[in-house]
Design a protein around this motif. Structure first.
Motif, PDB file in Angstrom:
ATOM      1  N   GLU A  49     -20.818 -36.674  14.604  1.00 14.44           N
ATOM      2  CA  GLU A  49     -19.953 -37.811  14.942  1.00 14.44           C
ATOM      3  C   GLU A  49     -20.776 -39.044  15.278  1.00 14.44           C
ATOM      4  O   GLU A  49     -20.433 -40.162  14.890  1.00 14.44           O
ATOM      5  CB  GLU A  49     -19.050 -37.456  16.130  1.00 14.44           C
ATOM      6  N   GLU A  50     -21.875 -38.835  16.000  1.00 13.55           N
ATOM      7  CA  GLU A  50     -22.668 -39.962  16.500  1.00 13.55           C
ATOM      8  C   GLU A  50     -23.267 -40.816  15.383  1.00 13.55           C
ATOM      9  O   GLU A  50     -23.541 -41.999  15.577  1.00 13.55           O
ATOM     10  CB  GLU A  50     -23.786 -39.462  17.423  1.00 13.55           C
ATOM     11  N   THR A  51     -23.498 -40.214  14.216  1.00 18.03           N
ATOM     12  CA  THR A  51     -24.096 -40.963  13.096  1.00 18.03           C
ATOM     13  C   THR A  51     -23.047 -41.459  12.109  1.00 18.03           C
ATOM     14  O   THR A  51     -23.390 -42.111  11.114  1.00 18.03           O
ATOM     15  CB  THR A  51     -25.118 -40.086  12.342  1.00 18.03           C
ATOM     16  N   GLY A  52     -21.777 -41.152  12.362  1.00 15.33           N
ATOM     17  CA  GLY A  52     -20.717 -41.610  11.463  1.00 15.33           C
ATOM     18  C   GLY A  52     -20.702 -40.886  10.128  1.00 15.33           C
ATOM     19  O   GLY A  52     -20.112 -41.362   9.166  1.00 15.33           O
ATOM     20  N   GLU A  53     -21.320 -39.703  10.067  1.00 17.97           N
ATOM     21  CA  GLU A  53     -21.396 -38.967   8.798  1.00 17.97           C
ATOM     22  C   GLU A  53     -20.479 -37.751   8.761  1.00 17.97           C
ATOM     23  O   GLU A  53     -20.075 -37.300   7.694  1.00 17.97           O
ATOM     24  CB  GLU A  53     -22.839 -38.484   8.569  1.00 17.97           C
ATOM     25  N   GLY A  54     -20.149 -37.204   9.936  1.00 24.68           N
ATOM     26  CA  GLY A  54     -19.454 -35.928   9.999  1.00 24.68           C
ATOM     27  C   GLY A  54     -18.051 -35.940   9.421  1.00 24.68           C
ATOM     28  O   GLY A  54     -17.673 -35.042   8.660  1.00 24.68           O
TER      29      GLY A  54
END
Length: 374
Positions: A128-133
């Motif tokens: 979530e933190e990297t906006g990829e999940g």
């Protein structure tokens, strides 16, 4: 619901944080906990290390999804809880350990009293933190099996009274994208800069113009310069390359996309004038988190039934949440849960999720599930 067991689970998760892309052991802990609740179906390795647990009702009906995040942050914890992070340079400083525990508590409630109709899906997403999940989850063919009619998530919010629910119609949190503009010219001797092509002028131009691009939009938009680089520390050399990194954010998805396009056009224009090569890299892209009216009506009705302290937020939050992408695929709703006015802010090295919120979060989610699936 066994609150002491849930608190123990939360603190165990806190002790063993894993950052985006490395959430395997965290997923195993969640799998072990929820498997004991006998869900009707388990989907593993969803969008990476993601997990989904399906609890089926007695008759057909809507599918309601509740999401939590598996990942921690690459930040050193400096607080001193008895269950402090045992992993150097990594810590649950955003409360994802608490969010996971709330969904586990919801799982206990749903297992004890199965839905009357439809399905309840508990989703644990990676990265979530990297906006990829979220993108990986939605792109995974296995997502079709859990594609929801409604999707819900919460985020704890320091600075708001403990247990207060913070709600908003429409946009709840901004969308954002990180952009790096790489400029390539020609290195030359510092005594003969005219023999090279130095990107300094182009960099100065972009540093001055990009932050003003939001003036072209009527809604909130922002370009923040976060990093600039030019050449290297060699006094005999005139720089031949440079880069500029910015974060672009907006409350409206069309504005965000338009702002990115304008920034690219501006950089291409100055690169052409200065005879520079230019390349773009977009990272950590978060969609705008937009709350669906019908999903909001159900959730806020549940909160009123529980006589909760409800705060209507006038403006969206400027930070971004990966849950925003779900709102592009189905009716979704994201809300906040106050974690105390004196709680350290998210991502601060002394932050720690308040265990008192576990029961509150479970209560709200269960009430929403009962409204839709009973």
């Amino acid at each position: 619901m066994h609150l002491n067991q849930l608190i123990q689970l939360r603190q165990e998760l806190h002790q063993s944080p894993e950052i985006a892309g490395e959430e395997g052991k965290t997923a195993s802990k969640i799998l072990s906990f929820i498997s004991k609740l006998n869900p009707d179906e388990i989907i593993e390795n969803l969008g990476g290390s993601g997990l989904a647990f399906i609890f089926k009702g007695k008759s057909p009906g809507p599918r309601t999804l509740f999401r939590a995040e598996l990942d921690a942050l690459p930040i050193q914890e400096t607080g001193n809880p008895s269950y402090k992070s045992t992993i150097d340079g990594k810590a649950h400083l955003c409360g994802h350990d608490g969010h996971m525990t709330i969904i586990c508590g919801l799982g206990e409630k749903i297992a004890e009293n199965r839905p009357e109709k439809g399905e309840v899906v508990l989703l644990f997403q990676p990265a979530e933190e990297t906006g990829e999940g979220a993108r990986r989850i939605l792109d995974d063919p296995k997502f079709e099996r859990i594609k929801p009619d409604y999707a819900y998530a919460l985020h704890n919010l320091p600075g708001f009274p403990l247990h207060q629910v913070v709600v908003r119609k429409g946009t709840f949190a901004a969308g954002s994208t990180g952009m790096t503009i790489s400029l390539t010219g020609k290195t030359s001797h510092a005594a003969h800069p005219e023999a090279g092509i130095n990107p300094a002028n182009a960099l100065m131009h972009l540093i001055q113009t990009l932050p003003n691009l939001p003036n072209h939009f009527k809604n909130f938009a922002l370009v923040t310069i976060i990093h600039a680089e030019l050449g290297s520390l060699a006094f005999g050399t005139s720089a031949g390359k440079g880069s500029l990194s910015v974060t672009i954010r907006a409350f409206d998805q069309q504005d965000l996309d338009g702002l990115i396009e304008r920034a690219i056009a501006e950089a291409k224009g100055i690169a052409k004038i200065e005879k520079l090569g230019v390349k773009f890299s977009l990272v950590e892209s978060f969609a705008v988190s937009k709350n669906d009216p019908k999903a909001a009506e159900i959730a806020e009705s549940a909160m009123k039934d529980l006589a909760m302290d409800i705060s209507q937020k006038a403006e969206p939050f400027r930070w971004s949440e990966d849950f925003g992408l779900f709102s592009q695929s189905c009716p979704s709703y994201l809300f906040g849960l106050g974690s105390g006015e004196n709680c350290p802010q998210l991502h601060e090295p002394t932050y720690d999720f308040p265990d008192e919120l576990i029961e509150t979060g479970v209560m709200v989610f269960e009430k929403i599930a009962r409204k839709i699936n009973s």
